[in-house]
Design a protein around this motif. Structure first.
Motif, PDB file in Angstrom:
ATOM      1  N   SER A   1       0.741  -1.394  -0.141  1.00  0.00           N
ATOM      2  CA  SER A   1       0.032  -0.073   0.026  1.00  0.00           C
ATOM      3  C   SER A   1       1.079   1.202  -0.114  1.00  0.00           C
ATOM      4  N   PHE A   2       2.142   1.146   0.814  1.00  0.00           N
ATOM      5  CA  PHE A   2       2.796   2.363   0.921  1.00  0.00           C
ATOM      6  C   PHE A   2       3.562   2.630  -0.608  1.00  0.00           C
ATOM      7  N   LYS A   3       3.907   1.531  -1.082  1.00  0.00           N
ATOM      8  CA  LYS A   3       4.487   1.731  -2.330  1.00  0.00           C
ATOM      9  C   LYS A   3       3.550   2.229  -3.512  1.00  0.00           C
ATOM     10  N   ILE A   4       2.168   1.892  -3.477  1.00  0.00           N
ATOM     11  CA  ILE A   4       1.390   2.360  -4.219  1.00  0.00           C
ATOM     12  C   ILE A   4       1.052   3.912  -4.101  1.00  0.00           C
ATOM     13  N   LEU A   5       1.021   4.249  -2.959  1.00  0.00           N
ATOM     14  CA  LEU A   5       0.397   5.566  -2.708  1.00  0.00           C
ATOM     15  C   LEU A   5       1.759   6.567  -2.890  1.00  0.00           C
ATOM     16  N   GLU A   6       3.096   5.999  -2.584  1.00  0.00           N
ATOM     17  CA  GLU A   6       4.170   6.662  -2.737  1.00  0.00           C
ATOM     18  C   GLU A   6       4.295   7.196  -4.127  1.00  0.00           C
ATOM     19  N   SER A   7       3.705   6.247  -5.070  1.00  0.00           N
ATOM     20  CA  SER A   7       4.146   6.562  -6.635  1.00  0.00           C
ATOM     21  C   SER A   7       3.415   7.542  -6.949  1.00  0.00           C
ATOM     22  N   LEU A   8       2.109   8.384  -6.331  1.00  0.00           N
ATOM     23  CA  LEU A   8       1.680   9.325  -6.852  1.00  0.00           C
ATOM     24  C   LEU A   8       2.696  10.545  -6.801  1.00  0.00           C
ATOM     25  N   LYS A   9       2.845  11.368  -7.813  1.00  0.00           N
ATOM     26  CA  LYS A   9       3.754  12.416  -7.958  1.00  0.00           C
ATOM     27  C   LYS A   9       3.175  13.702  -7.684  1.00  0.00           C
ATOM     28  N   ASN A  10       1.977  13.695  -8.208  1.00  0.00           N
ATOM     29  CA  ASN A  10       1.108  15.074  -8.007  1.00  0.00           C
ATOM     30  C   ASN A  10       0.569  15.309  -6.628  1.00  0.00           C
ATOM     31  N   PRO A  11       1.031  16.267  -5.889  1.00  0.00           N
ATOM     32  CA  PRO A  11       0.453  16.840  -4.450  1.00  0.00           C
ATOM     33  C   PRO A  11      -1.395  16.642  -4.375  1.00  0.00           C
TER      34      PRO A  11
ATOM     35  N   GLU B   1      -3.299  14.690  -6.373  1.00  0.00           N
ATOM     36  CA  GLU B   1      -3.597  13.176  -6.269  1.00  0.00           C
ATOM     37  C   GLU B   1      -3.363  12.649  -4.845  1.00  0.00           C
ATOM     38  N   LEU B   2      -2.261  13.297  -4.177  1.00  0.00           N
ATOM     39  CA  LEU B   2      -2.067  12.273  -2.824  1.00  0.00           C
ATOM     40  C   LEU B   2      -3.296  12.968  -1.851  1.00  0.00           C
ATOM     41  N   ILE B   3      -3.430  14.148  -1.990  1.00  0.00           N
ATOM     42  CA  ILE B   3      -4.539  14.935  -1.372  1.00  0.00           C
ATOM     43  C   ILE B   3      -5.796  14.191  -1.509  1.00  0.00           C
ATOM     44  N   HIS B   4      -6.007  14.005  -2.724  1.00  0.00           N
ATOM     45  CA  HIS B   4      -7.496  13.387  -3.016  1.00  0.00           C
ATOM     46  C   HIS B   4      -7.497  11.870  -2.539  1.00  0.00           C
ATOM     47  N   ALA B   5      -6.244  11.382  -2.487  1.00  0.00           N
ATOM     48  CA  ALA B   5      -6.437   9.906  -1.973  1.00  0.00           C
ATOM     49  C   ALA B   5      -6.446   9.905  -0.732  1.00  0.00           C
ATOM     50  N   SER B   6      -6.249  10.987   0.243  1.00  0.00           N
ATOM     51  CA  SER B   6      -6.454  10.879   1.429  1.00  0.00           C
ATOM     52  C   SER B   6      -7.876  11.202   1.925  1.00  0.00           C
ATOM     53  N   CYS B   7      -8.532  11.691   1.023  1.00  0.00           N
ATOM     54  CA  CYS B   7      -9.951  12.140   1.145  1.00  0.00           C
ATOM     55  C   CYS B   7     -11.009  10.882   0.754  1.00  0.00           C
ATOM     56  N   VAL B   8     -10.389   9.863  -0.036  1.00  0.00           N
ATOM     57  CA  VAL B   8     -11.207   8.873  -0.248  1.00  0.00           C
ATOM     58  C   VAL B   8     -12.016   8.190   0.723  1.00  0.00           C
TER      59      VAL B   8
ATOM     60  N   SER C   1      -9.941   4.867   5.825  1.00  0.00           N
ATOM     61  CA  SER C   1      -8.820   4.002   5.997  1.00  0.00           C
ATOM     62  C   SER C   1      -7.853   4.667   5.382  1.00  0.00           C
ATOM     63  N   TRP C   2      -7.962   5.280   3.953  1.00  0.00           N
ATOM     64  CA  TRP C   2      -6.900   5.755   3.101  1.00  0.00           C
ATOM     65  C   TRP C   2      -6.567   7.003   3.964  1.00  0.00           C
ATOM     66  N   HIS C   3      -7.435   7.598   4.307  1.00  0.00           N
ATOM     67  CA  HIS C   3      -7.073   9.032   5.266  1.00  0.00           C
ATOM     68  C   HIS C   3      -6.061   8.641   6.411  1.00  0.00           C
ATOM     69  N   GLN C   4      -6.459   7.627   7.124  1.00  0.00           N
ATOM     70  CA  GLN C   4      -5.467   7.250   8.136  1.00  0.00           C
ATOM     71  C   GLN C   4      -4.182   6.809   7.733  1.00  0.00           C
ATOM     72  N   PHE C   5      -4.097   5.975   6.597  1.00  0.00           N
ATOM     73  CA  PHE C   5      -2.936   5.426   6.117  1.00  0.00           C
ATOM     74  C   PHE C   5      -1.929   6.621   5.445  1.00  0.00           C
ATOM     75  N   VAL C   6      -2.502   7.633   5.040  1.00  0.00           N
ATOM     76  CA  VAL C   6      -1.805   8.794   4.542  1.00  0.00           C
ATOM     77  C   VAL C   6      -1.078   9.406   5.537  1.00  0.00           C
ATOM     78  N   VAL C   7      -1.938   9.906   6.520  1.00  0.00           N
ATOM     79  CA  VAL C   7      -1.565  10.708   7.629  1.00  0.00           C
ATOM     80  C   VAL C   7      -0.486   9.936   8.513  1.00  0.00           C
ATOM     81  N   ARG C   8      -0.627   8.674   8.702  1.00  0.00           N
ATOM     82  CA  ARG C   8       0.080   7.740   9.604  1.00  0.00           C
ATOM     83  C   ARG C   8       1.366   7.591   9.157  1.00  0.00           C
ATOM     84  N   ASN C   9       1.714   7.215   7.885  1.00  0.00           N
ATOM     85  CA  ASN C   9       2.738   7.094   7.184  1.00  0.00           C
ATOM     86  C   ASN C   9       3.620   8.367   6.658  1.00  0.00           C
ATOM     87  N   GLY C  10       2.824   9.681   6.888  1.00  0.00           N
ATOM     88  CA  GLY C  10       3.553  10.755   6.657  1.00  0.00           C
ATOM     89  C   GLY C  10       3.864  10.968   5.143  1.00  0.00           C
ATOM     90  N   LEU C  11       2.948  10.452   4.032  1.00  0.00           N
ATOM     91  CA  LEU C  11       3.167  10.658   2.758  1.00  0.00           C
ATOM     92  C   LEU C  11       3.624  11.920   2.420  1.00  0.00           C
TER      93      LEU C  11
END
Length: 366
Positions: A16-26, A28-35, A38-48
């Motif tokens: 999961s970390f590898k997948i979301l880490e591959s998002l290059k556009n800020p 896109e990562l912000i949008h992913a954290s809003c899905v 669980s996605w929000h917690q994952f992005v925040v917890r790992n400091g992506l």
């Protein structure tokens, strides 16, 4: 696979970390954290968002902590695994670095020099002051506008010019320098340096940078009052009367707002006294100031700093709160995996040896 089912928890932490880490556009990562929660917690917890900023600007590794404006609108985020102080700090870092990544991605280039601080030497002060290098005209009235060093018998003697940038945080992409051509000397000599090098950093201690703008006649030890956090490679300078551009290998985040230009070596001897000089007509710094939205507070003597948000962009805050359609974002991630990664079925727990497995007919089946 049914996209209505949240697939991210099924993949495991590392994948999961590898997948979301591959998002290059800020964004896109912000949008992913809003899905989803669980996605929000994952992005925040790992400091992506922080990891994205660190990859782009290694200078941010010295951030000790972040601070938000006390008067800013409180961002209502998904509840974390607990209501602990640790989770609140992670949420704060997520907001600050998401905003920083968003601002750094803007394709806006402008001039970044705010003022001249000092020169290591000046031949005739104030007529040949470093302040003249910020004048866009080659002449003011009938007088030439330029800075000149003192003369030296040693052609390898360096000179240093120090400038204040337009903000405590500033992305610098290139520096332009024009050597001075003395049209009033026989042969119209050009007093360029052999090469140039650039350093960026901040004042030492808690003194304001304006306190260093006091000795316009120059002090060879002035730069010792600063801490340099970035040093560029050397660039050769041509003995030409034109604005020469020195593009940095990668954009640099200047933390502290101070630029040092090192002029290394001298190529022109003055006929009148037989000494070597180096003279500059113009200096221009191109990049993107991040102030007034961002600021820093240096923490001496640790060498760390506090990253501050003075004010948020309301549009970015709105973007971080608006949850997107989960199906659309998951489909986007899956399509990215399908196009760029090998072994997607393996990661999803499917049997790769099943050669008769049907391929999806179109994107909608994903």
């Amino acid at each position: 696979m049914d996209v209505a089912l949240d697939f991210l928890p099924r993949l495991g932490e590392d994948v999961s970390f590898k997948i979301l880490e591959s998002l290059k556009n800020p964004s896109e990562l912000i949008h992913a954290s809003c899905v989803s929660r669980s996605w929000h917690q994952f992005v925040v917890r790992n400091g992506l968002c922080k990891q994205m900023c660190l990859k782009k600007f290694p200078q941010l590794s010295e951030v000790d902590h972040v601070k938000e404006p006390s008067s800013c609108e409180k961002v209502i985020a998904e509840a974390g695994p607990s209501n602990s102080l640790h989770w609140e700090n992670l949420q704060r870092e997520h907001r600050v670095f998401a905003f920083l990544a968003y601002c750094c991605a803007k394709p806006i280039i402008s001039e970044c020099v705010a003022a001249a601080i000092s020169a290591s030497s000046t031949d005739n002060y104030p007529e040949e002051s470093i302040e003249n290098t910020l004048e866009k005209r080659d002449r003011v009235g009938r007088l030439a506008s330029y800075w000149s060093s003192k003369g030296s018998k040693d052609p390898s003697a360096p000179e240093k010019l120090i400038y204040r940038l337009a903000g405590d945080l500033c992305i610098v992409t290139e520096i332009c320098i024009q050597p001075f051509q003395a049209y009033f000397h026989e042969g119209y000599p050009i007093y360029s340096a052999n090469s140039v090098r650039f350093r960026m950093g901040h004042p030492k201690g808690s003194m304001d940078i304006l306190e260093y703008q006091m000795d316009w006649e120059g002090n060879e030890r002035t730069d010792e009052k600063f801490t340099w956090t970035y040093t560029s490679p050397k660039f050769s300078m041509s003995q030409e009367n034109c604005l020469q551009t020195f593009k940095l290998p990668e954009p640099v985040l200047c933390i502290g707002g101070v630029l040092l230009i090192e002029l290394l070596g001298r190529v022109q001897r003055q006929e009148i006294d037989g000494l070597f000089y180096v003279c500059v007509t113009h200096v221009k710094v191109l990049g993107r100031p991040l102030s007034p939205a961002f600021g820093v507070r240096m923490l001496e003597p640790e060498g760390k700093f506090e990253l501050r948000v003075h004010r948020y962009d309301p549009e970015v805050l709105k973007e971080t709160r608006n949850a997107l359609d989960a199906t659309a974002m998951q489909k986007r991630i899956l399509n990215m995996l399908q196009a760029n990664l090998i072994g997607v079925n393996y990661m999803l727990g499917e049997d790769q040896n099943d050669e008769e497995q049907d391929e999806p007919d179109d994107e909608e089946e994903w």
